[in-house]
Design an enzyme around this catalytic site. Structure first.
Site, PDB file in Angstrom:
ATOM      1  N   GLU A  66      64.655 110.478  23.137  1.00  0.00           N
ATOM      2  CA  GLU A  66      65.497 111.647  23.392  1.00  0.00           C
ATOM      3  C   GLU A  66      66.221 111.373  24.702  1.00  0.00           C
ATOM      4  O   GLU A  66      65.589 111.245  25.756  1.00  0.00           O
ATOM      5  CB  GLU A  66      64.665 112.929  23.492  1.00  0.00           C
ATOM      6  N   HIS A  96      68.578 118.706  26.827  1.00  0.00           N
ATOM      7  CA  HIS A  96      68.473 119.271  28.175  1.00  0.00           C
ATOM      8  C   HIS A  96      69.851 119.715  28.676  1.00  0.00           C
ATOM      9  O   HIS A  96      70.751 118.894  28.822  1.00  0.00           O
ATOM     10  CB  HIS A  96      67.863 118.291  29.189  1.00  0.00           C
ATOM     11  N   HIS A 110      61.084 129.210  26.486  1.00  0.00           N
ATOM     12  CA  HIS A 110      61.579 130.286  27.355  1.00  0.00           C
ATOM     13  C   HIS A 110      61.116 131.665  26.881  1.00  0.00           C
ATOM     14  O   HIS A 110      61.043 132.604  27.668  1.00  0.00           O
ATOM     15  CB  HIS A 110      63.098 130.238  27.429  1.00  0.00           C
ATOM     16  N   GLU A 156      56.112 118.806  22.827  1.00  0.00           N
ATOM     17  CA  GLU A 156      56.498 118.126  24.070  1.00  0.00           C
ATOM     18  C   GLU A 156      55.271 118.068  24.968  1.00  0.00           C
ATOM     19  O   GLU A 156      54.576 119.075  25.132  1.00  0.00           O
ATOM     20  CB  GLU A 156      57.603 118.947  24.728  1.00  0.00           C
ATOM     21  N   HIS A 160      56.394 123.121  24.473  1.00  0.00           N
ATOM     22  CA  HIS A 160      55.833 122.264  25.515  1.00  0.00           C
ATOM     23  C   HIS A 160      54.645 123.002  26.133  1.00  0.00           C
ATOM     24  O   HIS A 160      54.836 124.028  26.788  1.00  0.00           O
ATOM     25  CB  HIS A 160      56.917 122.016  26.576  1.00  0.00           C
ATOM     26  N   ASN A 175      64.056 124.853  21.154  1.00  0.00           N
ATOM     27  CA  ASN A 175      62.964 124.915  22.139  1.00  0.00           C
ATOM     28  C   ASN A 175      62.726 126.382  22.482  1.00  0.00           C
ATOM     29  O   ASN A 175      63.620 127.054  23.018  1.00  0.00           O
ATOM     30  CB  ASN A 175      63.381 124.107  23.371  1.00  0.00           C
ATOM     31  N   ARG A 190      52.443 122.813  28.949  1.00  0.00           N
ATOM     32  CA  ARG A 190      52.377 122.076  30.214  1.00  0.00           C
ATOM     33  C   ARG A 190      50.958 122.089  30.761  1.00  0.00           C
ATOM     34  O   ARG A 190      50.158 122.973  30.445  1.00  0.00           O
ATOM     35  CB  ARG A 190      53.312 122.727  31.237  1.00  0.00           C
ATOM     36  N   THR A 241      61.702 120.329  32.934  1.00  0.00           N
ATOM     37  CA  THR A 241      61.609 118.867  32.935  1.00  0.00           C
ATOM     38  C   THR A 241      62.853 118.309  33.624  1.00  0.00           C
ATOM     39  O   THR A 241      63.960 118.498  33.142  1.00  0.00           O
ATOM     40  CB  THR A 241      61.512 118.345  31.494  1.00  0.00           C
ATOM     41  N   ARG A 287      52.288 127.119  32.222  1.00  0.00           N
ATOM     42  CA  ARG A 287      53.155 128.166  32.783  1.00  0.00           C
ATOM     43  C   ARG A 287      53.895 128.967  31.716  1.00  0.00           C
ATOM     44  O   ARG A 287      54.341 130.058  31.966  1.00  0.00           O
ATOM     45  CB  ARG A 287      54.139 127.583  33.786  1.00  0.00           C
TER      46      ARG A 287
HETATM   47  N1  PXP Z   1      64.385 118.331  25.814  1.00  0.00           N
HETATM   48  C1  PXP Z   1      63.362 118.251  26.693  1.00  0.00           C
HETATM   49  C2  PXP Z   1      62.564 116.997  26.749  1.00  0.00           C
HETATM   50  C3  PXP Z   1      63.046 119.348  27.530  1.00  0.00           C
HETATM   51  O1  PXP Z   1      62.035 119.245  28.403  1.00  0.00           O
HETATM   52  C4  PXP Z   1      63.790 120.526  27.401  1.00  0.00           C
HETATM   53  C5  PXP Z   1      63.434 121.721  28.207  1.00  0.00           C
HETATM   54  O2  PXP Z   1      63.532 121.497  29.520  1.00  0.00           O
HETATM   55  C6  PXP Z   1      64.850 120.552  26.491  1.00  0.00           C
HETATM   56  C7  PXP Z   1      65.133 119.437  25.714  1.00  0.00           C
HETATM   57  C8  PXP Z   1      65.700 121.763  26.336  1.00  0.00           C
HETATM   58  O3  PXP Z   1      66.462 121.952  27.485  1.00  0.00           O
HETATM   59  P1  PXP Z   1      67.286 123.278  27.676  1.00  0.00           P
HETATM   60  O4  PXP Z   1      66.297 124.390  27.769  1.00  0.00           O
HETATM   61  O5  PXP Z   1      68.040 123.045  28.941  1.00  0.00           O
HETATM   62  O6  PXP Z   1      68.173 123.431  26.480  1.00  0.00           O
END
Ligand code: PXP
Length: 268
Positions: A177, A216, A29, A96, A69, A26, A71, A127, A75
């Site tokens: 997921e 997550h 960030h 996402e 993602h 992901n 949004r 999320t 953001r």
């Molecule tokens: N899966 C989903 C559905 C998410 O929304 C996120 C990001 O919040 C992640 C995985 C990845 O989470 P993290 O950044 O905490 O590794």
């Protein structure tokens, strides 16, 4: 060596998972950091860091797919990021998205390989909970149908609870997921409880014919505790990889977590 996992109501059942555990990186960030400085000009050639460059770095490090993602409040990832990454990066793309008409329209244009439906509210930092598939069934079912009819495999990001797994299966989605945030935030005994919830949900998901992913709050330290959860196909990880990238670079951070992931118990 871990003992074979058991399915409720059966004798010792060995699970057959022939593929290595896959990693979806992901990279939201990266866009969060860019937006902190370049929110007005995210497309400028000087706007950094670049999610596109990060996507190529993740590819080089061995990512199996990318997650982004877009949004409703834009953001972090912008629409242009999504389309650029889709066009240029030769990795499966997991889009996402909130369950809204706006995001469904974008997904149908973007045509990612996968779409992961998540809850979204403006106030949350990230999320924060799973999608209430059981409570919003008609809306989720309609979104799943529209997306899968367009050839996009849908995953539902849910809390590890049986009613949500059952509703996900009824919706026609191909994947779930499991939300690992509760596990990541828990300590000691509470974490054992979360692992048990995740393992039960994974078994339920597999029995219902769903591909079971998780994500997550997974990091380099808590990752292997998840090895008690059977039937996992893919982990989606963002924050910890990007944080580590500040020290070792993104490609190496991806390589490092992939190395740890290679010890997930193989098919036995
Ligand atoms: N899966 C989903 C559905 C998410 O929304 C996120 C990001 O919040 C992640 C995985 C990845 O989470 P993290 O950044 O905490 O590794």
């Amino acid at each position: 060596m871990l003992p074979p996992f058991r399915l409720a109501g059966t004798a010792s059942v060995r699970y057959a998972r022939c593929m290595p555990l896959l990693l979806g990186v992901n990279i939201d960030h990266i866009a969060t950091l860019r937006q902190a400085r370049y929110a007005r000009t995210p497309d400028a050639s000087t706007a950094e860091p670049s999610p596109l460059v990060a996507a190529f770095d993740a590819l080089e490090g061995g990512a199996d797919s990318l997650t982004i993602h877009v949004r409703g409040d834009r953001r972090h990832m912008q629409d242009a990021d999504a389309f650029r990454i889709r066009a240029e990066v030769p990795l499966p793309l997991n889009f996402e998205m909130g369950v809204t008409a706006e995001m469904i329209a974008i997904a149908l244009k973007l045509k990612p390989d996968y779409a992961c439906l998540v809850p979204e509210s403006r106030e949350e930092l990230t999320t924060e909970g799973g999608l209430d598939v059981a409570g919003r069934f008609a809306q989720v079912h309609s979104a799943v149908t529209q997306l899968q009819d367009a050839g996009i495999r849908v995953s539902l990001f849910i809390d590890p609870e049986l009613p949500q797994v059952e509703a996900a299966a009824r919706s026609g989605a191909r994947m779930i997921e499991l939300h690992t945030g509760g596990f990541a935030n828990a300590a000691d005994d509470a974490q054992d409880l979360e692992i048990a919830r995740l393992a039960a949900a994974a078994r339920n998901g597999m029995s219902a014919g769903l591909q079971v992913n998780a994500g997550h709050g997974i990091n380099y330290t808590n990752l292997t505790r998840l090895w008690a959860v059977p039937y996992l196909t893919e982990l989606n990880i963002g924050h910890s990889i990007v944080a580590r990238a500040l020290r070792v670079g993104l490609s190496q951070a991806v390589r490092d977590i992939k190395q740890l992931m290679s010890s997930y118990p193989a098919a036995r």
